[in-house]
Design a protein around this motif. Structure first.
Motif, PDB file in Angstrom:
ATOM      1  N   ARG A 260       1.010  -1.216  -0.061  1.00  0.00           N
ATOM      2  CA  ARG A 260       0.016  -0.038  -0.048  1.00  0.00           C
ATOM      3  C   ARG A 260       0.843   1.204  -0.035  1.00  0.00           C
ATOM      4  N   GLN A 261       1.987   1.260   0.730  1.00  0.00           N
ATOM      5  CA  GLN A 261       2.819   2.262   0.615  1.00  0.00           C
ATOM      6  C   GLN A 261       3.427   2.607  -0.751  1.00  0.00           C
ATOM      7  N   VAL A 262       3.843   1.345  -1.608  1.00  0.00           N
ATOM      8  CA  VAL A 262       4.235   1.560  -2.914  1.00  0.00           C
ATOM      9  C   VAL A 262       3.160   2.142  -3.661  1.00  0.00           C
ATOM     10  N   LEU A 263       2.025   1.529  -3.453  1.00  0.00           N
ATOM     11  CA  LEU A 263       0.914   2.134  -4.497  1.00  0.00           C
ATOM     12  C   LEU A 263       0.630   3.925  -4.025  1.00  0.00           C
ATOM     13  N   SER A 264       0.759   4.106  -2.792  1.00  0.00           N
ATOM     14  CA  SER A 264       0.692   5.454  -2.490  1.00  0.00           C
ATOM     15  C   SER A 264       1.949   6.418  -3.316  1.00  0.00           C
ATOM     16  N   LEU A 265       3.164   5.917  -3.001  1.00  0.00           N
ATOM     17  CA  LEU A 265       4.038   6.443  -4.015  1.00  0.00           C
ATOM     18  C   LEU A 265       3.971   6.536  -5.474  1.00  0.00           C
ATOM     19  N   ILE A 266       3.252   5.409  -5.944  1.00  0.00           N
ATOM     20  CA  ILE A 266       3.090   5.332  -7.501  1.00  0.00           C
ATOM     21  C   ILE A 266       1.815   6.541  -7.715  1.00  0.00           C
ATOM     22  N   GLY A 267       1.099   6.726  -6.783  1.00  0.00           N
ATOM     23  CA  GLY A 267      -0.019   7.551  -6.930  1.00  0.00           C
ATOM     24  C   GLY A 267       0.357   8.883  -7.012  1.00  0.00           C
ATOM     25  N   LEU A 268       1.422   9.266  -5.967  1.00  0.00           N
ATOM     26  CA  LEU A 268       2.295  10.537  -5.940  1.00  0.00           C
ATOM     27  C   LEU A 268       2.811  10.854  -7.398  1.00  0.00           C
ATOM     28  N   LEU A 269       3.472   9.935  -7.893  1.00  0.00           N
ATOM     29  CA  LEU A 269       4.192  10.163  -9.089  1.00  0.00           C
ATOM     30  C   LEU A 269       3.299  10.561 -10.399  1.00  0.00           C
ATOM     31  N   ILE A 270       2.137   9.639 -10.366  1.00  0.00           N
ATOM     32  CA  ILE A 270       1.227   9.827 -11.160  1.00  0.00           C
ATOM     33  C   ILE A 270       0.651  11.423 -11.264  1.00  0.00           C
ATOM     34  N   ILE A 271       0.512  11.732 -10.244  1.00  0.00           N
ATOM     35  CA  ILE A 271      -0.190  13.196 -10.083  1.00  0.00           C
ATOM     36  C   ILE A 271       1.079  14.098 -10.423  1.00  0.00           C
ATOM     37  N   VAL A 272       2.142  14.027 -10.019  1.00  0.00           N
ATOM     38  CA  VAL A 272       3.400  14.611 -10.492  1.00  0.00           C
ATOM     39  C   VAL A 272       3.542  14.889 -12.106  1.00  0.00           C
ATOM     40  N   ILE A 273       3.272  13.555 -12.612  1.00  0.00           N
ATOM     41  CA  ILE A 273       3.334  13.661 -14.170  1.00  0.00           C
ATOM     42  C   ILE A 273       2.382  14.249 -14.538  1.00  0.00           C
ATOM     43  N   TYR A 274       1.054  14.047 -13.997  1.00  0.00           N
ATOM     44  CA  TYR A 274      -0.194  14.538 -14.694  1.00  0.00           C
ATOM     45  C   TYR A 274      -0.144  15.949 -14.571  1.00  0.00           C
ATOM     46  N   LEU A 275      -0.049  16.808 -13.313  1.00  0.00           N
ATOM     47  CA  LEU A 275       0.360  18.092 -13.442  1.00  0.00           C
ATOM     48  C   LEU A 275       1.561  18.785 -14.140  1.00  0.00           C
ATOM     49  N   GLY A 276       2.569  18.051 -14.087  1.00  0.00           N
ATOM     50  CA  GLY A 276       3.712  18.439 -14.958  1.00  0.00           C
ATOM     51  C   GLY A 276       3.454  18.411 -16.471  1.00  0.00           C
ATOM     52  N   SER A 277       2.465  17.531 -16.829  1.00  0.00           N
ATOM     53  CA  SER A 277       2.425  17.589 -18.517  1.00  0.00           C
ATOM     54  C   SER A 277       1.296  18.670 -18.617  1.00  0.00           C
ATOM     55  N   LEU A 278       0.432  19.157 -17.725  1.00  0.00           N
ATOM     56  CA  LEU A 278      -0.548  20.224 -18.046  1.00  0.00           C
ATOM     57  C   LEU A 278       0.376  21.529 -18.243  1.00  0.00           C
ATOM     58  N   LEU A 279       1.414  21.676 -17.206  1.00  0.00           N
ATOM     59  CA  LEU A 279       2.317  22.644 -17.082  1.00  0.00           C
ATOM     60  C   LEU A 279       3.035  22.912 -18.425  1.00  0.00           C
ATOM     61  N   LEU A 280       3.959  21.763 -18.652  1.00  0.00           N
ATOM     62  CA  LEU A 280       4.630  21.644 -20.066  1.00  0.00           C
ATOM     63  C   LEU A 280       3.853  22.050 -21.304  1.00  0.00           C
ATOM     64  N   SER A 281       2.387  21.536 -21.425  1.00  0.00           N
ATOM     65  CA  SER A 281       1.492  22.165 -22.433  1.00  0.00           C
ATOM     66  C   SER A 281       1.404  23.639 -22.278  1.00  0.00           C
ATOM     67  N   LEU A 282       0.957  24.093 -21.400  1.00  0.00           N
ATOM     68  CA  LEU A 282       0.833  25.554 -21.150  1.00  0.00           C
ATOM     69  C   LEU A 282       2.115  26.316 -21.337  1.00  0.00           C
ATOM     70  N   VAL A 283       3.302  25.864 -21.165  1.00  0.00           N
ATOM     71  CA  VAL A 283       4.511  26.630 -21.506  1.00  0.00           C
ATOM     72  C   VAL A 283       4.770  26.466 -22.873  1.00  0.00           C
ATOM     73  N   LEU A 284       4.671  25.505 -23.442  1.00  0.00           N
ATOM     74  CA  LEU A 284       5.026  24.976 -24.996  1.00  0.00           C
ATOM     75  C   LEU A 284       3.947  25.722 -26.112  1.00  0.00           C
ATOM     76  N   THR A 285       2.679  25.914 -25.720  1.00  0.00           N
ATOM     77  CA  THR A 285       1.577  25.901 -26.505  1.00  0.00           C
ATOM     78  C   THR A 285       0.840  27.295 -26.174  1.00  0.00           C
ATOM     79  N   GLY A 286       1.056  27.641 -24.888  1.00  0.00           N
ATOM     80  CA  GLY A 286      -0.001  28.944 -24.297  1.00  0.00           C
ATOM     81  C   GLY A 286      -1.245  28.448 -23.971  1.00  0.00           C
ATOM     82  N   HIS A 287      -1.574  27.165 -24.032  1.00  0.00           N
ATOM     83  CA  HIS A 287      -2.879  26.640 -23.496  1.00  0.00           C
ATOM     84  C   HIS A 287      -2.748  25.342 -22.934  1.00  0.00           C
ATOM     85  N   VAL A 288      -3.671  25.046 -22.329  1.00  0.00           N
ATOM     86  CA  VAL A 288      -3.715  23.623 -21.621  1.00  0.00           C
ATOM     87  C   VAL A 288      -4.067  22.682 -22.581  1.00  0.00           C
TER      88      VAL A 288
END
Length: 352
Positions: A260-288
């Protein structure tokens, strides 16, 4: 064992709980099968907790030189009464800010009388109050109840909100600590840890005993009234759980908890990747721009949040479906999880 021959001693550790101790004691008196003895363990109280408890006719024990908060206060009383208890005895430990459903003790005692279980926990919901953050916690607790019900009472933790133990179970724990089979000094509760209830659960399971949280063993508990208090509570829970697992290491019992701790860590990584992809899209294209895979993930999250609180009413279903509300709350809790991981890695001093 004949359930009618069994006796219950209720222990209620309390620190400055004058606002809630009366309601808590009344919920014990109101049980379909009330306890024979109720002891309020008043730990360094400076308010009217002792006065109110005594006025309601229960025993009050005032701790002496206790420096270990709830666990230390409980140990002072349990050390005194436990050696005199036998196979027909059960001990209820419940928080002073909790109130039991009327069938809790009767149904819990029936489970203990079968001899199949070492302890019976409860399924808890949140008390009113706390504003918006309180509402979100009540939704979270409703999901917890739903999960336990779907697992037919199978639970990983005997929470401190309320648990009914066989006296023999606690005697086994003390004996096992004395011989080194379990960590900690020769008391029921390990005062070194942040989450003594989680640690005791692991100890009971390592002794080969079973636990259960039946659907009829219900209670209500206080919710945190501020975002700051909620963060501190969850940080303590999550940091404590990590350290409990470190104490016990990798065993046939803890591997599920480590998973369960490993799953929690994976969940954290998924959220970081998800939010990171949104931010990257905003920086590169000017929109989400949300990729299809994240749209599917978002939809699944939204549906799950809505369906899992349907017993709380249509308003909560709508709020659950609003991804902004529930995801923001989930991110807040994940931040506490991330802080717990980071503090554990750095071996930062533990505080409660």
């Amino acid at each position: 064992m004949d359930v009618h021959s069994m006796r219950i001693t209720a222990l209620v550790p309390a620190h400055n709980e004058e606002a809630q101790i009366g309601e808590t004691i009344q919920s014990l008196y109101g049980q379909r099968r009330p306890p024979e003895t109720i002891i309020v363990i008043a730990d360094n109280c400076t308010d009217r907790t002792v006065e109110i408890a005594r006025g309601m006719g229960v025993q009050v024990y005032e701790t002496v030189d206790n420096k270990h908060k709830k666990a230390g206060g409980l140990n002072q009383v349990i050390d005194h009464i436990l050696p005199n208890l036998g196979p027909a005895d059960a001990i209820l430990v419940m928080d002073a800010d909790s109130t039991l459903g009327p069938e809790f003790l009767g149904h819990g005692l029936e489970r203990l009388a079968t001899g199949e279980f070492g302890a019976v926990g409860g399924t808890f919901t949140g008390k009113p109050g706390g504003g918006f953050v309180g509402m979100l916690q009540r939704n979270e607790y409703a999901r917890y109840v739903r999960d336990v019900e779907r697992l037919q009472g199978k639970a990983l933790v005997l929470t401190g909100t309320a648990t009914l133990f066989r006296a023999l179970t606690l005697q086994e724990v003390v004996a096992a600590r004395a011989t080194g089979e379990l960590p900690g000094a020769a008391h029921v509760y390990d005062t070194r840890v942040l989450t003594e209830d989680n640690e005791l659960t692991l100890g009971i399971l390592h002794l080969g005993l079973r636990i259960v949280c039946p659907p009829k063993c219900t209670l209500m508990t206080e919710v945190m009234g501020t975002w700051s208090d909620l963060f501190k509570q969850r940080l303590r829970w999550k940091r404590g759980a990590l350290e409990n697992l470190t104490d016990y290491g990798w065993t046939h019992i803890t591997r599920t908890y480590w998973g369960r701790q490993v799953l929690s860590l994976i969940g954290l990584l998924i959220i970081v990747i998800y939010l990171g992809s949104l931010l990257l899209s905003l920086v590169l294209t000017g929109h989400v721009r949300i990729q299809p895979v994240w749209m599917v993930v978002t939809l699944i999250f939204s549906v799950e949040r809505a369906v899992s609180v349907r017993k709380r009413g249509p308003l909560q279903v709508v709020l659950g479906a609003l991804i902004v509300v529930e995801m923001a709350f989930d991110l807040y809790l994940q931040a506490a999880q991330a802080q717990a991981f980071w503090d554990a890695i750095r071996r930062k001093e533990r505080k409660w």
